[in-house]
Write an enzyme that holds these catalytic residues in place. Sequence first.
Site, mmCIF file in Angstrom:
data_model
loop_
_atom_site.group_PDB
_atom_site.id
_atom_site.type_symbol
_atom_site.label_atom_id
_atom_site.label_comp_id
_atom_site.label_asym_id
_atom_site.label_seq_id
_atom_site.Cartn_x
_atom_site.Cartn_y
_atom_site.Cartn_z
ATOM 1 N N THR A 166 -29.640 -14.795 6.981
ATOM 2 C CA THR A 166 -29.364 -15.637 6.486
ATOM 3 C C THR A 166 -29.147 -16.443 4.837
ATOM 4 O O THR A 166 -30.322 -15.352 4.295
ATOM 5 C CB THR A 166 -29.341 -17.160 6.618
ATOM 6 N N ARG A 194 -24.503 -22.468 20.096
ATOM 7 C CA ARG A 194 -25.243 -21.993 20.136
ATOM 8 C C ARG A 194 -25.142 -23.147 18.794
ATOM 9 O O ARG A 194 -24.800 -22.561 17.515
ATOM 10 C CB ARG A 194 -26.121 -20.782 19.434
ATOM 11 N N VAL A 195 -25.821 -23.628 17.954
ATOM 12 C CA VAL A 195 -25.990 -24.337 16.773
ATOM 13 C C VAL A 195 -27.131 -24.025 16.446
ATOM 14 O O VAL A 195 -28.658 -25.131 16.547
ATOM 15 C CB VAL A 195 -25.647 -26.075 16.874
ATOM 16 N N GLY A 196 -27.628 -23.424 14.996
ATOM 17 C CA GLY A 196 -28.884 -23.501 14.137
ATOM 18 C C GLY A 196 -29.457 -24.578 13.288
ATOM 19 O O GLY A 196 -28.972 -25.437 13.495
ATOM 20 N N ASP A 197 -30.457 -23.859 13.299
ATOM 21 C CA ASP A 197 -30.765 -25.141 11.735
ATOM 22 C C ASP A 197 -29.502 -25.279 10.502
ATOM 23 O O ASP A 197 -29.749 -26.227 9.892
ATOM 24 C CB ASP A 197 -32.023 -24.465 10.863
ATOM 25 N N THR A 217 -34.684 -20.216 5.568
ATOM 26 C CA THR A 217 -34.465 -19.409 6.568
ATOM 27 C C THR A 217 -35.411 -19.379 6.980
ATOM 28 O O THR A 217 -36.492 -19.488 6.959
ATOM 29 C CB THR A 217 -33.768 -17.596 5.320
ATOM 30 N N GLY A 218 -34.938 -18.024 8.326
ATOM 31 C CA GLY A 218 -35.403 -18.562 9.370
ATOM 32 C C GLY A 218 -35.132 -18.105 10.496
ATOM 33 O O GLY A 218 -34.127 -18.455 11.024
ATOM 34 N N GLY A 220 -33.994 -20.416 13.376
ATOM 35 C CA GLY A 220 -33.553 -21.600 13.688
ATOM 36 C C GLY A 220 -34.115 -22.546 14.486
ATOM 37 O O GLY A 220 -34.210 -23.729 13.847
HETATM 38 N N1 GLY Z 1 -31.638 -19.906 9.910
HETATM 39 C C1 GLY Z 1 -30.477 -19.201 10.972
HETATM 40 C C2 GLY Z 1 -30.216 -19.226 12.844
HETATM 41 O O1 GLY Z 1 -31.197 -19.135 12.926
HETATM 42 O O2 GLY Z 1 -29.068 -19.820 12.357
#
Ligand code: GLY
Length: 307
Positions: A166, A194-197, A217-218, A220
């Site tokens: 990311t 899928r929706v991440g952070d 970052t990391g 999600g």
């Molecule tokens: N941090 C990016 C994701 O997991 O989508």
Amino acid sequence: MMPVVLVHGGAGTVPEYRQAPNLAATRAAAESAWLLLQSGRSALDVVEHAVKMMEDNPLFNAGVGSHLNEVGEIEQDAMIMDGSMLNSGGVTCVKNIANPIHLARLVMNKTGHVLLSESGAHKFAHAMGIPTVPTAQLITEYRKNLWEKRRGQANPAVPDEGSKGTVGAVAIDRNGNVASATSTGGQNYKMIGRVGDVPCIGSGGYADNELGAVSSTGDGEAIMKVVLARLMLFHMEQGKEPFEAADLALQHLVRRTGGTAGLIAVTPKGEWTAHCVSEHMVWAGATQGQRYYGLKRGDKYVQEVDE
Ligand code: GLY
């Protein structure tokens, strides 16, 4: 006010052969962003510019070079936030857009909403005159190979080990405005939709002129569970220094979720930190006369420059 910009290119474990190129590209994005900041451009312009540069670089998991989902398609997430008025814009699950961070900024500037998803985001992009790009143009051999490798596994829904890649940036400009921008292709072999952070305000990033700006970052799902970016700023509201605030937020994430992550942040006073609990987080930053960068957890290299 002393302007500062910091960028990251993802937390996790960066394979050895990708470490030098990732760091060089991250430092180049920081340098280019610094030139804009120094010329008087706003923090918001600067973070968008840095993230766009990294989206355009196939090394990172954002824009070209994004991870592929379970059916081999790209679904990208991005968010930008302006600390002066707490304005924010995000997009999620966008497929054929070269620079989701620019689309996120348009969501912030041109709509009354904070987050647009998939078909709605594409319809809005079309209305804004943003061209679509063929998916093939965003897919790299490297990500395709990772996807092929996962396809053969018994439980491919379990997230990959390794760097997520990311990208993100935070800055404070000479007027004391802070901004944050983050963009990602998410995880390899993620489920469709899928929706991440990253597009979730407070998780993937946050910016408030009264507190500072953060990009995460990391993992999600772990980041979302603890609302990581806002959690760090909460600790700063309680009087903690930036590094300690980042450490408290990251240790909480580790203890409560077992996940891994990293953060970059600037404060309204121009202090900053780059901190991770992962093995690596590639990051770089710039202030007047100084450049900073790091790759392994705990790294902080400083270079003096004449300017
Ligand atoms: N941090 C990016 C994701 O997991 O989508």
